[in-house]
Enzyme design. Structure first.
Site, mmCIF file in Angstrom:
data_model
loop_
_atom_site.group_PDB
_atom_site.id
_atom_site.type_symbol
_atom_site.label_atom_id
_atom_site.label_comp_id
_atom_site.label_asym_id
_atom_site.label_seq_id
_atom_site.Cartn_x
_atom_site.Cartn_y
_atom_site.Cartn_z
ATOM 1 N N ASP A 1 0.829 -1.210 0.000
ATOM 2 C CA ASP A 1 0.000 0.000 0.000
ATOM 3 C C ASP A 1 0.860 1.256 0.000
ATOM 4 O OD1 ASP A 1 -2.278 -1.539 0.030
ATOM 5 O OD2 ASP A 1 -2.461 -1.501 2.218
ATOM 6 N N ASP B 1 1.236 -1.843 5.204
ATOM 7 C CA ASP B 1 -0.008 -2.434 4.728
ATOM 8 C C ASP B 1 -1.140 -1.911 5.604
ATOM 9 O OD1 ASP B 1 -1.800 -3.940 3.343
ATOM 10 O OD2 ASP B 1 -1.252 -5.852 4.240
ATOM 11 N N LYS C 1 -5.248 -1.679 6.694
ATOM 12 C CA LYS C 1 -6.465 -2.497 6.682
ATOM 13 C C LYS C 1 -7.579 -1.747 7.412
ATOM 14 C CE LYS C 1 -4.413 -6.006 4.737
ATOM 15 N NZ LYS C 1 -4.707 -6.332 3.309
#
Length: 531
Positions: A401, A414, A416
């Site tokens: 990301d 990353d 979420k």
């Protein structure tokens, strides 16, 4: 008077069943048959779809060409709409449109942003730069992506198709509003546009993001509309619905902001403490930090509200616009417990930190799985401008990301967004391990997009880390961190959204050294402190 269904209709096929696509939908409403389809000449479809019809109705209502009666849930033409409908020439039509735009607060806000840019000698702005100053910043309906991050994202695209997708489809909601309103203003000569080129690492020169500049006519119009003479000022048109877009408690939020405006309409210069007192008397008992944020949001929406010195009376709030009277529906003071708790937490961060509202918005974004892209973009921006660490947003297929890096260390990030927290996930642990391994081997045959090239070449091989960022972490998430560390011989950590913001504030206030972030990568959830 017409109902919504009579004007907008439904998405139904010829057999009156739900249409599987726009292509098979037939017209069943007035606006659908009033707007020519863009495909009329190629497929003989002489009507538009209900989605476009809905957008047209919202546009007409927002600009006061059509009036909405909340009591009957019906629509009728307004005097301004009648005037528009009866004009015979295009120049006469444009004069009415100009009048409507100068009474619509978001349009005057866009003009004001561009006018300020022209005065500062940097007149061209893209949609992200405008979106960063438009609307109620810090809440889901008004998210804006950072311009420099988006340019970097565009340069990381692997193909021409990906460049086109990023340029056309990747934007925050406030950025979309900025683009849409700028296009209206272009139609009447208030704004002009250009399409810059940027150097792409693979594709060479490619089209960048469209940029906008106010024209002489636009500059004259906004100065006249917001002039010093109250009698010459264009009275702005607002509706209760303008004051919030999403959320279970949007009715409550709309009412709070609408009452702020109405109280200032009655007394254009008022003590801030008195304003809060009046709101509390009406059961709008929010923290003063929330009220302050609302006032800033109203200004960014296009209703000019400023804090001025009140001498011995303390801070005063001053309304510098004339507002047309508007109504507020009753029974809108219910606030969901979840939203109320979130608002209280946001108020705490707004009151006790110097973080910008758009970063505090992460407290909402992190819990909404539909906003994963927003979470990626705003988190990358936070690392750049609050943690003061160079960050790049990557996203897309077979890419992390985001990356955070200096010449001394690099972090693979990353994000979420989960309403119920992020728990152990074997597939996502494998994905992170794959990114770490790809960075270690750096073999273009394994991954041709070479995302690791964004790291500084001077970073030592043992100074790379991994980081998960989410709303919060559940279960034995430390097990996933230990597993990934053991498998890749790389250390990492996890940050919940509150600690992400606390860390940013600590760096801003000098309580945390940004270069010490690797010391927190101990294969467990990171805790910086409390607020």
């Amino acid at each position: 008077m017409f109902t919504y269904e009579e004007l907008v209709g439904h998405s139904r096929d010829a057999n009156n069943r739900p249409a599987k696509s726009r292509a098979v939908a037939v017209a069943d409403a007035l606006i659908q048959v009033s707007i020519p389809s863009q495909q009329a000449q190629t497929n003989n479809k002489y009507w538009t779809d209900n989605w476009t019809a809905d957008g047209f109705l919202r546009w007409a209502v927002s600009l006061n060409f059509v009036q909405f009666d909340r009591d009957t849930d019906e629509y009728t033409i307004s005097p301004l709409g009648t005037e528009l409908a009866q004009v015979a020439t295009e120049p006469a039509r444009d004069e009415i449109l100009k009048k409507a735009f100068l009474r619509y607060p978001p349009a005057t806000r866009v003009l004001s942003i561009l006018a300020g840019a022209a005065e500062n000698g940097h007149p061209w702005k893209n949609k992200f730069e405008i979106g960063h100053e438009l609307g109620f910043l810090g809440e889901p309906g008004f998210t804006s992506y950072n311009s420099s991050l988006m340019l970097g994202f565009l340069k990381q695209a692997s193909t021409s198709k990906e460049v086109t997708t990023i340029r056309a489809d990747v934007e925050g909601t406030a950025d979309k509003y900025a683009r849409m309103i700028a296009m209206w203003l272009i139609k009447v000569g208030f704004v002009e546009t250009r399409s810059p080129k940027i150097a792409h690492r693979i594709l060479g020169p490619v089209g960048g993001f469209m940029e906008y500049r106010i024209t002489g006519a636009g500059l004259h119009a906004i100065r006249q509309a917001q002039g010093s003479s109250k009698n010459n000022r264009a009275a702005k048109f607002v509706m209760w619905e303008f004051f919030a877009t999403t959320g279970k408690s949007r009715g409550y939020v709309r009412t709070r902001r609408a009452r702020i405006v109405q109280l200032l309409m009655a007394t254009p210069t008022k003590s801030f403490d008195r304003l809060v007192e009046q709101l509390h008397a009406e059961s709008l008992t929010d923290d003063p930090a929330i009220i302050t944020n609302d006032l800033c949001g109203l200004n960014h929406m296009g209703i000019r509200v400023y804090f001025v010195s009140g001498g011995s009376q303390g801070r005063q709030v001053q309304l510098r616009d004339t507002i047309q009277p508007f109504t507020i529906p009753t029974g809108q003071l219910t606030q969901s417990q979840g939203d109320k708790a979130r608002e209280q937490l946001k108020a705490k961060f707004l009151a006790k930190t110097n973080l910008l509202p758009r970063y505090v918005e992460l407290l909402d974004i992190a819990y909404d799985s539909k906003r994963n892209r927003d979470f990626e973009m705003v988190t990358a921006e936070l690392f750049n401008f609050a943690y003061l660490l160079p960050a790049v947003h990557l996203g897309g297929v077979r890419k992390p990301d985001a990356l955070v890096a200096t010449k001394k260390f690099g972090i693979i990030v990353d994000t979420k967004a989960y309403a119920n927290g992020y728990s152990r996930n074997a597939n996502q642990a494998d994905e992170m391990a794959r990114y770490i391994t790809e960075n270690q081997k750096r073999d273009p045959k394994t991954n041709p997009n070479r995302w690791w090239d964004n790291f500084d070449a001077r970073i030592p091989p043992n100074a790379y880390y991994f980081l998960w960022v989410s709303s919060f972490f559940t279960g034995q998430f430390d097990d996933q961190l230990s597993y990934t560390a053991h498998r890749t011989n790389t250390h990492g950590g996890a940050l919940n959204v509150e600690q992400l913001l606390i860390g940013a504030n600590m760096i801003q206030t000098g309580q945390l050294d940004r270069n010490k972030l690797p010391e927190y990568m101990q294969d467990k959830e990171i805790t910086f402190g409390t607020i």
